[in-house]
Write a protein that holds these residues in place. Structure first.
Motif, PDB file in Angstrom:
ATOM      1  N   ASN A 176      46.800 -17.829  83.587  1.00 54.67           N
ATOM      2  CA  ASN A 176      47.337 -18.361  84.622  1.00 54.67           C
ATOM      3  C   ASN A 176      48.145 -20.075  83.510  1.00 54.67           C
ATOM      4  OD1 ASN A 176      45.432 -20.535  82.993  1.00 54.67           O
ATOM      5  ND2 ASN A 176      43.657 -19.742  84.120  1.00 54.67           N
ATOM      6  N   LEU A 177      49.198 -20.600  84.463  1.00 55.01           N
ATOM      7  CA  LEU A 177      49.653 -21.241  83.444  1.00 55.01           C
ATOM      8  C   LEU A 177      48.903 -22.140  82.721  1.00 55.01           C
ATOM      9  CD1 LEU A 177      51.775 -22.514  86.485  1.00 55.01           C
ATOM     10  CD2 LEU A 177      52.611 -20.688  84.875  1.00 55.01           C
ATOM     11  N   ASN A 178      48.147 -23.055  82.562  1.00 53.79           N
ATOM     12  CA  ASN A 178      47.267 -23.606  81.562  1.00 53.79           C
ATOM     13  C   ASN A 178      47.266 -22.216  80.230  1.00 53.79           C
ATOM     14  OD1 ASN A 178      46.800 -25.729  81.866  1.00 53.79           O
ATOM     15  ND2 ASN A 178      45.321 -25.926  83.076  1.00 53.79           N
ATOM     16  N   GLN A 179      47.071 -21.077  80.279  1.00 53.56           N
ATOM     17  CA  GLN A 179      46.623 -20.270  78.897  1.00 53.56           C
ATOM     18  C   GLN A 179      48.609 -19.590  78.499  1.00 53.56           C
ATOM     19  OE1 GLN A 179      44.900 -17.400  81.729  1.00 53.56           O
ATOM     20  NE2 GLN A 179      42.949 -17.103  80.429  1.00 53.56           N
ATOM     21  N   TRP A 180      49.569 -19.625  79.420  1.00 51.71           N
ATOM     22  CA  TRP A 180      50.729 -19.943  79.332  1.00 51.71           C
ATOM     23  C   TRP A 180      51.059 -21.441  78.042  1.00 51.71           C
ATOM     24  CZ3 TRP A 180      53.515 -15.468  79.318  1.00 51.71           C
ATOM     25  CH2 TRP A 180      53.451 -14.405  79.790  1.00 51.71           C
ATOM     26  N   PHE A 181      50.785 -22.283  78.816  1.00 52.06           N
ATOM     27  CA  PHE A 181      51.260 -23.090  77.994  1.00 52.06           C
ATOM     28  C   PHE A 181      50.129 -23.071  76.731  1.00 52.06           C
ATOM     29  CE2 PHE A 181      50.080 -27.731  77.198  1.00 52.06           C
ATOM     30  CZ  PHE A 181      50.624 -28.250  76.798  1.00 52.06           C
ATOM     31  N   GLU A 182      49.286 -22.774  76.821  1.00 45.00           N
ATOM     32  CA  GLU A 182      47.751 -22.678  75.163  1.00 45.00           C
ATOM     33  C   GLU A 182      49.436 -21.681  74.231  1.00 45.00           C
ATOM     34  OE1 GLU A 182      46.300 -25.273  74.394  1.00 45.00           O
ATOM     35  OE2 GLU A 182      45.844 -26.114  76.294  1.00 45.00           O
ATOM     36  N   LYS A 183      49.558 -20.630  74.663  1.00 48.00           N
ATOM     37  CA  LYS A 183      50.228 -20.076  74.103  1.00 48.00           C
ATOM     38  C   LYS A 183      51.719 -20.690  73.385  1.00 48.00           C
ATOM     39  CE  LYS A 183      52.554 -15.327  74.692  1.00 48.00           C
ATOM     40  NZ  LYS A 183      53.127 -14.260  75.653  1.00 48.00           N
ATOM     41  N   GLY A 184      51.659 -21.764  73.797  1.00 51.00           N
ATOM     42  CA  GLY A 184      53.822 -21.876  73.351  1.00 51.00           C
ATOM     43  C   GLY A 184      53.805 -22.938  72.206  1.00 51.00           C
ATOM     44  N   LEU A 185      54.914 -22.659  71.767  1.00 53.84           N
ATOM     45  CA  LEU A 185      55.189 -23.764  70.402  1.00 53.84           C
ATOM     46  C   LEU A 185      55.352 -24.588  70.674  1.00 53.84           C
ATOM     47  CD1 LEU A 185      58.230 -21.704  69.198  1.00 53.84           C
ATOM     48  CD2 LEU A 185      55.693 -21.044  68.565  1.00 53.84           C
ATOM     49  N   THR A 186      54.838 -25.708  69.882  1.00 53.26           N
ATOM     50  CA  THR A 186      55.168 -27.217  70.165  1.00 53.26           C
ATOM     51  C   THR A 186      56.712 -27.946  70.231  1.00 53.26           C
ATOM     52  OG1 THR A 186      54.984 -27.938  67.706  1.00 53.26           O
ATOM     53  CG2 THR A 186      52.948 -27.807  68.837  1.00 53.26           C
ATOM     54  N   ALA A 187      57.258 -28.971  70.177  1.00 52.58           N
ATOM     55  CA  ALA A 187      58.460 -28.981  69.862  1.00 52.58           C
ATOM     56  C   ALA A 187      58.815 -28.793  68.769  1.00 52.58           C
ATOM     57  CB  ALA A 187      58.606 -30.539  70.681  1.00 52.58           C
ATOM     58  N   GLU A 188      57.420 -29.225  67.494  1.00 54.99           N
ATOM     59  CA  GLU A 188      58.194 -29.666  66.526  1.00 54.99           C
ATOM     60  C   GLU A 188      58.330 -28.041  65.875  1.00 54.99           C
ATOM     61  OE1 GLU A 188      55.086 -31.575  67.680  1.00 54.99           O
ATOM     62  OE2 GLU A 188      57.025 -33.218  67.706  1.00 54.99           O
ATOM     63  N   GLN A 189      57.488 -27.243  66.073  1.00 51.73           N
ATOM     64  CA  GLN A 189      57.213 -25.434  65.869  1.00 51.73           C
ATOM     65  C   GLN A 189      58.193 -25.020  66.289  1.00 51.73           C
ATOM     66  OE1 GLN A 189      53.962 -24.471  67.909  1.00 51.73           O
ATOM     67  NE2 GLN A 189      52.603 -24.352  65.790  1.00 51.73           N
ATOM     68  N   TYR A 190      59.311 -25.447  67.816  1.00 55.79           N
ATOM     69  CA  TYR A 190      60.478 -24.843  68.251  1.00 55.79           C
ATOM     70  C   TYR A 190      61.322 -24.832  67.560  1.00 55.79           C
ATOM     71  CZ  TYR A 190      63.942 -23.672  71.508  1.00 55.79           C
ATOM     72  OH  TYR A 190      64.976 -22.973  72.372  1.00 55.79           O
ATOM     73  N   ILE A 191      61.577 -26.005  67.615  1.00 59.12           N
ATOM     74  CA  ILE A 191      62.961 -26.984  66.041  1.00 59.12           C
ATOM     75  C   ILE A 191      62.722 -26.409  64.961  1.00 59.12           C
ATOM     76  CG2 ILE A 191      64.087 -28.882  66.044  1.00 59.12           C
ATOM     77  CD1 ILE A 191      63.494 -30.291  68.504  1.00 59.12           C
ATOM     78  N   SER A 192      61.771 -26.072  64.743  1.00 57.76           N
ATOM     79  CA  SER A 192      61.835 -25.927  62.761  1.00 57.76           C
ATOM     80  C   SER A 192      61.942 -24.364  62.713  1.00 57.76           C
ATOM     81  CB  SER A 192      59.989 -26.161  62.312  1.00 57.76           C
ATOM     82  OG  SER A 192      59.280 -25.526  62.706  1.00 57.76           O
ATOM     83  N   GLY A 193      62.063 -23.293  64.274  1.00 59.60           N
ATOM     84  CA  GLY A 193      62.229 -22.054  63.695  1.00 59.60           C
ATOM     85  C   GLY A 193      63.575 -21.550  63.996  1.00 59.60           C
ATOM     86  N   MET A 194      64.390 -22.255  64.920  1.00 55.44           N
ATOM     87  CA  MET A 194      65.496 -22.767  65.767  1.00 55.44           C
ATOM     88  C   MET A 194      66.616 -22.061  63.958  1.00 55.44           C
ATOM     89  SD  MET A 194      65.679 -25.549  67.976  1.00 55.44           S
ATOM     90  CE  MET A 194      67.445 -25.055  68.911  1.00 55.44           C
ATOM     91  N   SER A 195      67.516 -20.873  64.505  1.00 56.54           N
ATOM     92  CA  SER A 195      68.921 -20.669  63.267  1.00 56.54           C
ATOM     93  C   SER A 195      69.999 -20.931  63.961  1.00 56.54           C
ATOM     94  CB  SER A 195      68.212 -19.610  62.929  1.00 56.54           C
ATOM     95  OG  SER A 195      68.342 -18.697  63.760  1.00 56.54           O
TER      96      SER A 195
END
Length: 184
Positions: free
Chosen positions: A2-21
């Protein structure tokens, strides 16, 4: 899932941005320079503290994500909305439920949900004003069988991405488009 489970699987903004190349610098630049207008803040005020969440299907290499994600994050900060990023190419099961025009895995796609995981709105991949701009620029390209097509297409996208990073009018077009989706 369900969408809450997808949400919980996601990266925080900080994780996403720090992983950008690819687009990290441009994303940070827009984030540092963009501010919501008083009118945008006023439109968003009724949503503040309502427990909204958003799943952002995105990828670092995407020029539209470069533009839209920092604006989404400003809106999220304004209304105390939690954001989680899912990489499109690693989450095709969800992506394929949100195809643009029923066929395209265009990103970013923002799935706004309430605390119970109920879908409230979906936005993306572009604000109408930006889509019109992209369509206008594409219309200037030669036919795909033209030997110069690939080079001219690359130049067009490079020019668009450059304008995405500096044109405040485009930033506010995105902010207003997201506001339109969230509050009408």
């Amino acid at each position: 899932m369900n969408l809450n489970q997808w949400f919980e699987k996601g990266l925080t903004a900080e994780q996403y941005i720090s992983g950008m190349s690819v687009n990290q610098a441009g994303t940070k630049q827009i984030s540092e320079q963009f501010s919501l207008s008083a009118e945008e803040k006023e439109r968003l005020a009724p949503l503040k503290g309502k427990g909204l969440k958003v799943i952002a299907l995105s990828e670092d290499w995407c020029g539209d994500a470069l533009l839209n994600n920092p604006i989404l994050l400003k809106i999220a900060d304004e209304i105390e909305m939690d954001v989680r990023f899912l990489l499109r190419d690693q989450n095709l099961e969800l992506m394929d439920q949100y195809l643009t025009n029923g066929t395209s895995r265009a990103i970013p796609i923002y799935i706004f949900i309430n605390k119970d995981g109920k879908e409230l709105a979906v936005w993306g991949p572009r604000a109408k004003k930006l889509q019109n701009l992209v369509d206008q620029e594409r219309s200037k390209l030669p036919s795909q069988d033209d030997p110069d097509f690939t080079d001219k297409q690359k130049a067009m996208y490079k020019s668009l991405v450059k304008s995405y990073q500096v044109d405040e009018n485009l930033w506010h077009a995105v902010a207003n488009s997201i506001c339109d989706k969230l509050v009408g």
